[in-house]
Design a protein around this motif. Structure first.
Motif, short mmCIF file in Angstrom:
data_model
loop_
_atom_site.label_atom_id
_atom_site.label_comp_id
_atom_site.label_asym_id
_atom_site.label_seq_id
_atom_site.Cartn_x
_atom_site.Cartn_y
_atom_site.Cartn_z
N ILE A 24 -7.58 3.18 5.46
CA ILE A 24 -6.52 4.12 5.82
C ILE A 24 -6.74 5.49 5.19
N GLY A 25 -7.88 5.66 4.54
CA GLY A 25 -8.21 6.94 3.94
C GLY A 25 -9.45 6.80 3.09
N PRO A 26 -9.98 7.91 2.56
CA PRO A 26 -11.14 7.83 1.68
C PRO A 26 -10.87 6.95 0.46
N ARG A 27 -11.68 5.91 0.29
CA ARG A 27 -11.56 4.98 -0.85
C ARG A 27 -10.16 4.35 -0.91
N ARG A 28 -9.58 4.12 0.25
CA ARG A 28 -8.22 3.58 0.32
C ARG A 28 -8.14 2.54 1.45
N PHE A 29 -7.79 1.28 1.09
CA PHE A 29 -7.80 0.20 2.05
C PHE A 29 -6.53 -0.64 1.91
N ASP A 60 -13.70 8.52 -9.80
CA ASP A 60 -14.14 7.40 -8.96
C ASP A 60 -13.03 6.35 -8.90
N VAL A 61 -12.02 6.60 -8.06
CA VAL A 61 -10.84 5.73 -7.97
C VAL A 61 -10.78 5.14 -6.56
N TRP A 62 -10.60 3.83 -6.50
CA TRP A 62 -10.44 3.12 -5.24
C TRP A 62 -9.08 2.44 -5.23
N VAL A 63 -8.39 2.53 -4.10
CA VAL A 63 -7.07 1.90 -3.95
C VAL A 63 -7.19 0.83 -2.87
N ILE A 64 -6.99 -0.42 -3.25
CA ILE A 64 -7.09 -1.56 -2.32
C ILE A 64 -5.90 -2.46 -2.61
N ALA A 65 -4.93 -2.45 -1.69
CA ALA A 65 -3.64 -3.10 -1.94
C ALA A 65 -3.17 -3.84 -0.69
N PRO A 66 -2.20 -4.74 -0.84
CA PRO A 66 -1.69 -5.47 0.33
C PRO A 66 -1.05 -4.53 1.34
N GLU A 67 -1.20 -4.86 2.64
CA GLU A 67 -0.59 -4.02 3.67
C GLU A 67 0.92 -4.20 3.73
N ILE A 104 0.80 -1.22 0.00
CA ILE A 104 0.00 0.00 0.00
C ILE A 104 0.84 1.28 0.00
N HIS A 105 2.09 1.20 0.48
CA HIS A 105 2.93 2.40 0.55
C HIS A 105 3.97 2.47 -0.57
N ALA A 106 3.87 1.59 -1.57
CA ALA A 106 4.87 1.52 -2.63
C ALA A 106 4.82 2.75 -3.53
N PRO A 107 5.98 3.24 -3.98
CA PRO A 107 5.99 4.41 -4.88
C PRO A 107 5.29 4.15 -6.19
N GLY A 108 5.38 2.94 -6.72
CA GLY A 108 4.70 2.63 -7.98
C GLY A 108 3.19 2.70 -7.86
N LEU A 109 2.66 2.36 -6.68
CA LEU A 109 1.22 2.47 -6.46
C LEU A 109 0.79 3.93 -6.49
#
Length: 276
Positions: free
Chosen positions: A68-73, A40-47, A22-27
């Motif tokens: 961890i934030g709006p539309r971000r998990f 309408d963008v959602w970010v859902i990535a491994p912790e 979730i904290h990767a620069p490429g993401l």
């Protein structure tokens, strides 16, 4: 039958995931790209980083999901878990119109696609019937040209999304390890194979004990230059459609012919013993 996306890209719901965490620069790069295309963008990535996780699903423990934030998990699982959780739970009110994965920190070329969590996230989306694209930035030593990915990704997404999209197809995109101005073009090319495979390296742990590491590919030299590997060597962006169905159709009748004379095996009837 192949279907075109139902919504224009500006109205599309885009899901962004990856395997670097979730904290990767490429993401962050891919999130900026997505937000330049849609609101309408959602970010859902491994912790945590899941490189090399392939298409694993977590089946033996519960999966923590942290907002961890709006539309971000962040999900405590694999890239495939993230896409499944997104579609079946987090945004189940309306599934994404497009899933994009990456931008991976390093290549996903040739046989990499079998090990890659980045590609697996896109493949999971394709299995769920969603258009999906995996993005990777090839490294040159320790140097990563994120600006190359950020420059070319938006137009690649536009062109792919606005065309017809067959079911169970994902697209694998790799950016060459050069600045944007040195990119020579975009090439649609098949998946290749390297001349050499992954190496196993011997090393010592802090206590002096022998340990083994699965090392990187020694080179990206392709068996066939007219593939994704060859495209990158020419400083071109490689675009490769991949299919979820791994059946080799041409071999099916040949294998079937070897079994035509076999009689079906019938299970023997067994008599139940009376109890009591």
């Amino acid at each position: 039958m192949p279907k075109a996306p139902l919504k224009s890209l500006s109205e599309a719901r885009i899901l962004v995931s990856n395997d670097d965490g979730i904290h990767a620069p490429g993401l962050k790069v891919l999130e900026r790209v997505a937000r330049s295309l849609s609101k309408d963008v959602w970010v859902i990535a491994p912790e945590a980083e899941q490189s090399g996780a392939s298409h694993g699903l977590t089946l033996r423990r519960p999966l923590p999901v942290h907002k961890i934030g709006p539309r971000r998990f962040a999900v405590g699982g694999t890239p495939s878990d993230c896409v499944l959780m997104a579609v079946k739970h987090i945004i189940m009110d309306r599934p994404p119109d497009l899933v994009i994965s990456g931008v991976n920190r390093g290549a996903n070329l040739g046989e990499d696609v079998f090990y890659s969590g980045t590609v697996a996230a896109a493949r999971e989306a394709a299995l769920l019937g969603l258009p999906a694209i995996a993005f990777s930035q090839v490294r040159k030593g320790d140097t990563l040209y994120w600006k190359t990915a950020e420059k070319f990704a938006p137009e690649i997404i536009r062109r792919l999304y606005n065309g017809s999209w067959p079911q169970s197809i994902l697209v694998n995109v790799n950016f060459p390890p050069v600045p944007p101005e040195r990119v020579t073009g975009i090439k649609v090319a098949p998946q290749g194979r390297r001349l050499e495979h992954t190496q196993v390296k011997m090393a010592k742990d802090p206590f002096g004990r022998d340990v083994l590491w699965i090392g990187d590919f020694p080179t990206d030299d392709p068996k066939d230059p007219h593939t994704d590997l060859g495209s990158i060597l020419e400083n071109m962006v490689s675009v490769t459609p991949l299919e979820c169905d791994s059946t080799h159709e041409a071999t099916l009748p040949k294998i079937a012919a070897r079994f035509v004379d076999m009689k079906p095996v019938r299970a023997k009837a067994t008599r139940k013993r009376a109890v009591g």
